[in-house]
Design an enzyme around this catalytic site. Structure first.
Site, PDB file in Angstrom:
ATOM      1  N   ALA A   1       0.806  -1.253   0.060  1.00 53.48           N
ATOM      2  CA  ALA A   1      -0.102   0.173   0.097  1.00 53.48           C
ATOM      3  C   ALA A   1       0.963   1.257   0.054  1.00 53.48           C
ATOM      4  CB  ALA A   1      -0.980   0.053   1.186  1.00 53.48           C
ATOM      5  N   ASP A   2       0.456   2.247  -0.977  1.00 54.52           N
ATOM      6  CA  ASP A   2       1.223   3.673  -0.686  1.00 54.52           C
ATOM      7  C   ASP A   2       0.394   4.462   0.326  1.00 54.52           C
ATOM      8  OD1 ASP A   2      -0.916   4.615  -2.048  1.00 54.52           O
ATOM      9  OD2 ASP A   2       0.263   4.433  -4.085  1.00 54.52           O
ATOM     10  N   SER A   3       0.929   5.831   0.525  1.00 51.14           N
ATOM     11  CA  SER A   3       0.185   6.789   1.533  1.00 51.14           C
ATOM     12  C   SER A   3      -1.173   6.962   0.956  1.00 51.14           C
ATOM     13  CB  SER A   3       1.056   7.876   1.562  1.00 51.14           C
ATOM     14  OG  SER A   3       1.289   8.404   0.253  1.00 51.14           O
TER      15      SER A   3
END
Length: 76
Positions: free
Chosen positions: A32-34
């Site tokens: 997951a990214d931000s």
């Protein structure tokens, strides 16, 4: 509580529920990214009908962190 959260994570991140454990780290294990994490927090807030303060959300590293927060703040 874990099953409910795992289901939301699976739906939002497009990951098979079987791959998500309490120890799964959002960035390292679930890729997951931000932005994914922000969207996930918003989905959890909607689904569980509670607010997660930004300063709390920033501390979430693993699925267990979210489960612990929910248990401590009255969600069963």
């Amino acid at each position: 509580m874990f099953e409910k959260i795992r289901s939301i994570i699976s739906e939002k991140l497009g990951i098979d529920e079987e791959e998500i454990t309490m120890e799964s780290a959002f960035i390292e294990d679930l890729n997951a990214d931000s932005l994914d994490i922000v969207e996930l927090i918003m989905a959890l807030e909607d689904e569980l009908e509670m607010e997660i303060p930004d300063e709390e959300a920033e501390t979430f590293v693993t699925v267990a962190d979210i489960v612990k927060f929910m248990k401590e703040h009255g969600e069963e």
